[in-house]
Design a protein around this motif. Structure first.
Motif, PDB file in Angstrom:
ATOM      1  N   GLU A   1       0.816  -1.207   0.000  1.00 56.30           N
ATOM      2  CA  GLU A   1       0.000   0.000   0.000  1.00 56.30           C
ATOM      3  C   GLU A   1       0.852   1.261   0.000  1.00 56.30           C
ATOM      4  O   GLU A   1       0.506   2.250  -0.655  1.00 56.30           O
ATOM      5  CB  GLU A   1      -0.943   0.028   1.211  1.00 56.30           C
TER       6      GLU A   1
ATOM      7  N   PHE B   1      -5.603  -6.112  -2.455  1.00 54.82           N
ATOM      8  CA  PHE B   1      -4.884  -5.041  -3.134  1.00 54.82           C
ATOM      9  C   PHE B   1      -5.178  -5.073  -4.632  1.00 54.82           C
ATOM     10  O   PHE B   1      -4.690  -5.963  -5.332  1.00 54.82           O
ATOM     11  CB  PHE B   1      -3.381  -5.191  -2.910  1.00 54.82           C
TER      12      PHE B   1
ATOM     13  N   GLN C   1     -12.231  -3.147  -1.020  1.00 54.65           N
ATOM     14  CA  GLN C   1     -10.869  -2.635  -0.840  1.00 54.65           C
ATOM     15  C   GLN C   1     -10.873  -1.469   0.146  1.00 54.65           C
ATOM     16  O   GLN C   1     -11.347  -0.375  -0.173  1.00 54.65           O
ATOM     17  CB  GLN C   1     -10.202  -2.211  -2.148  1.00 54.65           C
TER      18      GLN C   1
ATOM     19  N   LEU D   1      -7.944  -0.215   2.709  1.00 53.15           N
ATOM     20  CA  LEU D   1      -6.596  -0.447   3.200  1.00 53.15           C
ATOM     21  C   LEU D   1      -6.236   0.549   4.302  1.00 53.15           C
ATOM     22  O   LEU D   1      -6.671   1.701   4.280  1.00 53.15           O
ATOM     23  CB  LEU D   1      -5.612  -0.368   2.044  1.00 53.15           C
TER      24      LEU D   1
END
Length: 745
Positions: free
Chosen positions: A223, A403, A562, A564
Motif C-alpha cells: 500500500e 490489493f 478494498q 486499506l
C-alpha cells in the motif's frame, strides 16, 4: 545509517507521535509500533527533501512548549498540537499548498500501518490493532461473509513467492528506427492498445514513453508505494510536474500535491486502475439534444458548454466489444425487457454479445447493499470489471486479495497493457518502445503537418523521431500541455489551438460519498478488489424524470470493496479529531465496520473551467506545468445533495449505526479527468474530429479522456479504449490506402 535528526529532535518527534497516537488498553502506541523508526528511515531516503520542514516543526513545537515539548505538561502539549494543526504556531514553515500537520500526520499513518518491510508497523502491531491480515494470496468466498472473523496471521508482501510477484519485463529498445508509420507519444493503455491494433495491420509503430519499462505487477500488495500520495509509479515524470489548481480565475493557484497521483511508466494507469469496465449509456452521446427534447433549452445550466458527441452509441458499440475482448471483462448483461429479473444493469445500452465471463462474486457487503437498494425500489447489479473470474488467454482468475486499485496484479487477473496487448505487439517485430523518452514538443514541417516528435532522454540528450502520423496518447493534462507547448509559424498559439479550444471544457470526477459505520459488525471490506462492487444506475444519466427537479443528469451509487489501513486511517466522521485517544479508539474499533457508498455524479462542462499553462510554476525541466481552473456548478451541487440523500437512505436500510457525508467539491485530479481536447464536427468549438484527428494540424491525432465531450456517471476507461481502437482503424486505413510519409531524422 546516519540519522537525519539530532537526538533532541528525535525525542521531540517521539513524544509528538505518542501524543498523536497514544498507547491504550491492548493497543500499542506510535513509538512501540515503530512509527518513529519508519520516519527516520524515510527522511534518510525518499522523504529527504522534507527534513528541513520536520526540523522547523520540531523547533516550533519545542518553543511553544516552553523550550521542550517533551517535558511540557500533557495539557500544554495538547494545546500546542491543536495550534499546530490549525497552522497557527509561530515558526511553522510557510507552504501555500498545504499545512505541515497534513504532511506529518500522513507520514505518521504510514509508519503505523505500512507493510513492516518499510520499517514501521513492527511485528504487524498496527495491523493487529485493526484486524488487517496484510498480503494474503487471496481469500475464499466464505471469508467475505458478514460477521465472519478472518483467521489469518498477518503477512508481508515479502512473504509472497517470487513467482507470485514478478514476470518478465517487456522488451524495449533504447533507440528507435529512423522512421515509422505511426509515432505514439505515451505508452499507457491508449498507446499500447492502439499500437497492438496498428501492428496487426502491418504498420511500423514507435511508442515514446517518458517512464521506465516495467512488468505490470509493480507494488503488488504494497500500500505504501502504491498510494497516490507516495505515487512511486509517477517518479519518472508526474511527481515533478504536478498541476496547480484554482477554483476560479480570481484566486491564486496552488500545487495539487495532496491530490491523486498519476502513473508515469510503461502501461500508465492501466497497471494501477480499479478496472471497472462500463459502457456509456445511449443518451450520453446526445446529452444536450436529449435534454432539450425532454425538458427544454432553458434546463441547460447557465454557462455550461454541454454538447452532443460527434458519434452515436451504435458507432462505438463494435469497439466497445473489441476492447472488452482484449481486456477480458467479467459481468452480466442487463435485461432491459425485465429489469426486476436482470442480473446485470437493466439500463445498459444494447450489446451485440454477452460478456466472456460471469461477474465477480458478490461479497457479504455487496449483498447487504443489494438487498437494501432493492428494498428502496432500485435495481442493483454487479459492476462489470476487467478482472478475470475464470482463466482467460493464459491469465489467472482473481484470487480476491486485498490489493487491486492502484496495484499491479500478482496473478495478472486484472487487465493491464502488459498482460493483454503488449506481448503480442512486441512479438510482431513491428513495435518499438523507447522508454525514458520525455517528449518536449510535436514537430511540424513547412506546411504545418505533424511529422514527428522531439524528445529528451535521461542523459540529457535531445532526439527526433519521425513518422507518417503522430498520435498524442498521454493523460488529459499532458495532451493539452504538449499541444500548447508545440508552436510553429502556422500555429502560434499551439497545435490544435487556432480557435482557442485547447484546454477548454475540462471536467473531473468529484466523490461526495456517504460513509457508514455498522457498529459491532465485521464487514471484511478489506477483502476483494475495488471493482467487486454492487451498484445502482436508476439515478444515473436521465433514467428518472427530472421534470420537477432543479438539476439535470444523475449519478451512480455503489458499495465498493478494498479498504486499506493507511488510507482508511484518514477517514473520520466530523466529530472525531485527527489525533489522540479519540482518533485511535475510533479507527481501532470502526476499521472493519466502516463502509462507503461511493457516489459518481455526472459533471458538466462550463465556460469557466479549463486547463492552461501556469505562468509561475515549472517542472524539473523548466517547462510550465498545467494549471487547472475548476469548480462545480450549482447544478452539480443540487445533484450531489439529491444523491447523498438517497445513498444515506440505503445505508440506513442496510443497518448503519451512523453516517456522514463528504463535501461536494473533493478537488482536482481524480483519474477521471477529461476534456481539454474536445472532439466535435465544428473546428470552432472543438480540437479534434470524432476520430481524434486535430482540425488544424494534418497528420496529428490526439486520443484519450481529453477528447470527452461530457463526463457521464460511468468510469471512463472502457470508452477511452473504444475511441482509441476506432481511431486506430481510421489511421490504419490511411496508411493502407497510401504509403506512409517518410521523414529523415
Amino acid at each position: 545509517m546516519t540519522s537525519p535528526l539530532s537526538p533532541a529532535e528525535i525525542r521531540t518527534l517521539a513524544c509528538l507521535f505518542e501524543h498523536l497516537f497514544p498507547a491504550g488498553k491492548g493497543i500499542a502506541g506510535a513509538t512501540e509500533i515503530g512509527a518513529v523508526d519508519y520516519i527516520l528511515a524515510a527522511l534518510a531516503g525518499p522523504y529527504a527533501a522534507h527534513v528541513p520542514e520536520y526540523r522547523a516543526v520540531i523547533a516550533a513545537l519545542d518553543s511553544a512548549g516552553g523550550t521542550d515539548f517533551a517535558a511540557a505538561a500533557p495539557e500544554v502539549r495538547a494545546s500546542v498540537v491543536a495550534e499546530w494543526e490549525a497552522n497557527r504556531l509561530p515558526g511553522l514553515p510557510d507552504n501555500p499548498d498545504r499545512g505541515s500537520f497534513d504532511l506529518i500526520w500522513r507520514h505518521l499513518r504510514e509508519g503505523l500501518f505500512c507493510d513492516p518491510a518499510h520499517g514501521g508497523n513492527k511485528d504487524f502491531a498496527g495491523w493487529k490493532t485493526i484486524g488487517f491480515a496484510g498480503a494474503q494470496f487471496g481469500y475464499r468466498a466464505e471469508e467475505q461473509a458478514l460477521d465472519r472473523k478472518v483467521e489469518r496471521q498477518p503477512a508481508s508482501f515479502r512473504d509472497l513467492s517470487e513467482s507470485a510477484r514478478l514476470r518478465a519485463t517487456p522488451t524495449t529498445q533504447k533507440s528507435a528506427p529512423r522512421e515509422a508509420d505511426v509515432v505514439i507519444i505515451g505508452g499507457g493503455a491508449v498507446g499500447s492498445f492502439m499500437a497492438e491494433k496498428l501492428v496487426r495491420q502491418g504498420l511500423e509503430v514507435v511508442i515514446l514513453e517518458a517512464g521506465p519499462a516495467r512488468h505490470g505487477r509493480e507494488h503488488a500488495m504494497d500500500e505504501l508505494l502504491a498510494t497516490a500520495f507516495r505515487n512511486a509509479g509517477g517518479a519518472a515524470k508526474f511527481n515533478s510536474e504536478v498541476p496547480t489548481w484554482r477554483r476560479n480565475a480570481g484566486e491564486p493557484a496552488r500545487r495539487a500535491t495532496m491530490s491523486q497521483g498519476l502513473e508515469t511508466a510503461l502501461g500508465g494507469n492501466s497497471v494501477a486502475w480499479g478496472a471497472v469496465a462500463m459502457r456509456f449509456y445511449e443518451d450520453d452521446f446526445r446529452i444536450r439534444s436529449a435534454t432539450v427534447e425532454r425538458y427544454g433549452e432553458e434546463r441547460i445550466p447557465e454557462g455550461s458548454t454541454l454538447a452532443d458527441w460527434p458519434m452515436s452509441y451504435r458507432d462505438l458499440e463494435p469497439f466497445y466489444e473489441e476492447a472488452e475482448r482484449l481486456l477480458g471483462v467479467s459481468g452480466h448483461a442487463g435485461n432491459r425487457r425485465d429489469p426486476a429479473r436482470s442480473r446485470g444493469n437493466p439500463f445498459e445500452a444494447p450489446r451485440s454479445a454477452p460478456y466472456d465471463m460471469p461477474a465477480l462474486r458478490t461479497s457479504g457487503l455487496g449483498q447487504l447493499f443489494a438487498d437494501a437498494a432493492r428494498a428502496e425500489g432500485y435495481h442493483p447489479f454487479p459492476l462489470p470489471a476487467a478482472i478475470l473470474t475464470a482463466p482467460y488467454q493464459g491469465r489467472h482468475a482473481c484470487t480476491y486479495c486485498s490489493f487491486c486499485s492502484r496495484f499491479g496484479c500478482h496473478v495478472d487477473a486484472k487487465a493491464s497493457a502488459q498482460n493483454t496487448v503488449l506481448p503480442a505487439a512486441l512479438a510482431s517485430g513491428r513495435l518499438t518502445i523507447v522508454t525514458g523518452a520525455r517528449v518536449l514538443n510535436i514537430v511540424t514541417d513547412e506546411s504545418g503537418r505533424a511529422v514527428g516528435a522531439r524528445y529528451r532522454t535521461p542523459d540529457g540528450e535531445t532526439h527526433f523521431q519521425g513518422g507518417g502520423s503522430v498520435v498524442v496518447a498521454t493523460y488529459a493534462f499532458e495532451n493539452s500541455r504538449l499541444l500548447l507547448l508545440s508552436t510553429d509559424k502556422r500555429h502560434g498559439r499551439g497545435l490544435g489551438n487556432e480557435t482557442g479550444q485547447v484546454g477548454r471544457h475540462y471536467m473531473t470526477r468529484q466523490q461526495p460519498s456517504v460513509y457508514a459505520v455498522f457498529e459491532g459488525r465485521a464487514l471484511n471490506r478489506f477483502i476483494g478488489p475495488t471493482a467487486q462492487a454492487m451498484a445502482i444506475a436508476d439515478l444515473s444519466a436521465d433514467h428518472f424524470d427530472h421534470g420537477a427537479l432543479d438539476f439535470i443528469r444523475g449519478g451512480r451509487i455503489a458499495a465498493f470493496n478494498q479498504y486499506l489501513p493507511i488510507e482508511a486511517s484518514g477517514v473520520l466522521p466530523p466529530d472525531v479529531p485527527r489525533w489522540g485517544e479519540k482518533w485511535r479508539d475510533f479507527f481501532a474499533g470502526a476499521y472493519n465496520s466502516t463502509s462507503m457508498l461511493f457516489i459518481d455524479p455526472e459533471i458538466l462542462p462550463y465556460e469557466t473551467n479549463g486547463l492552461d499553462l501556469d505562468p509561475d510554476v515549472r517542472d524539473d525541466l523548466g517547462r510550465p506545468v498545467i494549471r487547472i481552473t475548476f469548480d462545480i456548478g450549482e447544478n452539480e451541487r443540487r445533484l450531489m445533495a439529491f444523491l447523498q440523500d438517497r445513498a444515506e437512505a440505503i445505508a440506513k436500510r442496510m443497518g448503519a449505526s451512523r453516517t456522514w457525508r463528504r463535501q461536494f467539491l473533493t478537488g482536482p485530479i481524480s483519474t477521471h479527468d477529461v476534456g481539454g481536447t474536445r472532439m466535435g464536427h465544428d473546428a470552432e468549438a472543438s480540437v479534434v474530429d470524432g476520430f481524434g484527428e486535430v482540425h488544424d494540424t494534418p497528420g496529428l491525432f490526439v486520443l484519450g479522456g481529453s477528447n470527452f465531450v461530457s463526463l457521464p456517471a460511468v468510469n471512463p476507461a472502457l470508452t477511452i479504449l473504444a475511441l482509441s481502437l476506432r481511431a486506430a482503424e481510421k489511421i490504419a486505413g490511411l496508411h493502407t490506402a497510401a504509403p506512409a510519409v517518410r521523414i529523415p531524422a
